[in-house]
Design a protein around this motif. Sequence first.
Motif, PDB file in Angstrom:
ATOM      1  N   GLU A  31      -5.513 116.938  55.695  1.00  0.00           N
ATOM      2  CA  GLU A  31      -5.412 117.789  54.497  1.00  0.00           C
ATOM      3  C   GLU A  31      -4.642 117.095  53.379  1.00  0.00           C
ATOM      4  OE1 GLU A  31      -4.073 121.766  55.286  1.00  0.00           O
ATOM      5  OE2 GLU A  31      -5.449 121.973  56.982  1.00  0.00           O
ATOM      6  N   ALA A  32      -3.569 116.395  53.719  1.00  0.00           N
ATOM      7  CA  ALA A  32      -2.773 115.694  52.710  1.00  0.00           C
ATOM      8  C   ALA A  32      -3.573 114.557  52.082  1.00  0.00           C
ATOM      9  CB  ALA A  32      -1.491 115.146  53.329  1.00  0.00           C
ATOM     10  N   GLU A  33      -4.331 113.835  52.892  1.00  0.00           N
ATOM     11  CA  GLU A  33      -5.126 112.719  52.366  1.00  0.00           C
ATOM     12  C   GLU A  33      -6.256 113.223  51.466  1.00  0.00           C
ATOM     13  OE1 GLU A  33      -3.880 109.965  52.420  1.00  0.00           O
ATOM     14  OE2 GLU A  33      -2.662 109.890  54.228  1.00  0.00           O
ATOM     15  N   ALA A  51      -6.180 115.939  49.717  1.00  0.00           N
ATOM     16  CA  ALA A  51      -5.533 116.425  48.488  1.00  0.00           C
ATOM     17  C   ALA A  51      -5.227 115.284  47.522  1.00  0.00           C
ATOM     18  CB  ALA A  51      -4.260 117.188  48.829  1.00  0.00           C
ATOM     19  N   SER A  52      -5.011 114.075  48.045  1.00  0.00           N
ATOM     20  CA  SER A  52      -4.706 112.932  47.180  1.00  0.00           C
ATOM     21  C   SER A  52      -5.901 111.997  47.002  1.00  0.00           C
ATOM     22  CB  SER A  52      -3.520 112.149  47.756  1.00  0.00           C
ATOM     23  OG  SER A  52      -3.879 111.580  49.000  1.00  0.00           O
ATOM     24  N   TRP A  53      -7.094 112.501  47.252  1.00  0.00           N
ATOM     25  CA  TRP A  53      -8.323 111.687  47.162  1.00  0.00           C
ATOM     26  C   TRP A  53      -8.518 111.168  45.738  1.00  0.00           C
ATOM     27  CZ3 TRP A  53     -10.480 111.420  51.943  1.00  0.00           C
ATOM     28  CH2 TRP A  53     -11.680 110.723  52.075  1.00  0.00           C
ATOM     29  N   PRO A  54      -9.046 109.951  45.579  1.00  0.00           N
ATOM     30  CA  PRO A  54      -9.324 109.444  44.222  1.00  0.00           C
ATOM     31  C   PRO A  54     -10.269 110.384  43.473  1.00  0.00           C
ATOM     32  CG  PRO A  54      -9.618 107.726  45.862  1.00  0.00           C
ATOM     33  CD  PRO A  54      -9.412 109.010  46.615  1.00  0.00           C
ATOM     34  N   ALA A  55     -10.082 110.478  42.164  1.00  0.00           N
ATOM     35  CA  ALA A  55     -10.944 111.342  41.345  1.00  0.00           C
ATOM     36  C   ALA A  55     -12.294 110.679  41.109  1.00  0.00           C
ATOM     37  CB  ALA A  55     -10.264 111.622  40.010  1.00  0.00           C
ATOM     38  N   ASN A  81     -14.435 113.621  53.172  1.00  0.00           N
ATOM     39  CA  ASN A  81     -14.253 114.574  52.074  1.00  0.00           C
ATOM     40  C   ASN A  81     -15.629 115.097  51.686  1.00  0.00           C
ATOM     41  OD1 ASN A  81     -13.831 115.909  49.655  1.00  0.00           O
ATOM     42  ND2 ASN A  81     -12.192 114.519  49.029  1.00  0.00           N
TER      43      ASN A  81
END
Length: 130
Positions: free
Chosen positions: A117-119, A121-125, A56
């Motif tokens: 792309e899906a992973e 999009a759900s990355w930790p903030a 990322n």
Amino acid sequence: MAKKGWDEFEIGAMLRSFDGSIDDIAGTPQMDRDYSENSSYTASVADWRLIKPIFNKDYCIDCQFCWVYCPDVSIIARDKKMIGIDMDHCKGCGICVEVCPTNPKSLLMFPEQADEEAEIASWPAKNEEK
């Protein structure tokens, strides 16, 4: 001449990564290096992998720790900036994730079948420091 299999080399044989020498290995892009026929770079080993790193770029600080510690030279960097992962040679060891200092990490391990792309999009903030 066919390439030798791992079990066809003499015990204690030295396998050179390059034909000849490279004066500036870090400054020479992988595709411009003169890899020897017996180098693991010339063959894909991706089918060994069960989990893979996903990168990322929004969290990367370009510390180059992943590049330094990757045992398979699978981190692709240009001008001291990480640009991706060579998935043909990454074996999924996770060292890149372990040495990543960002919070959250800019590299995380996922199952081989995971959609990048899906992973992302759900990355930790990011944890905001107060």
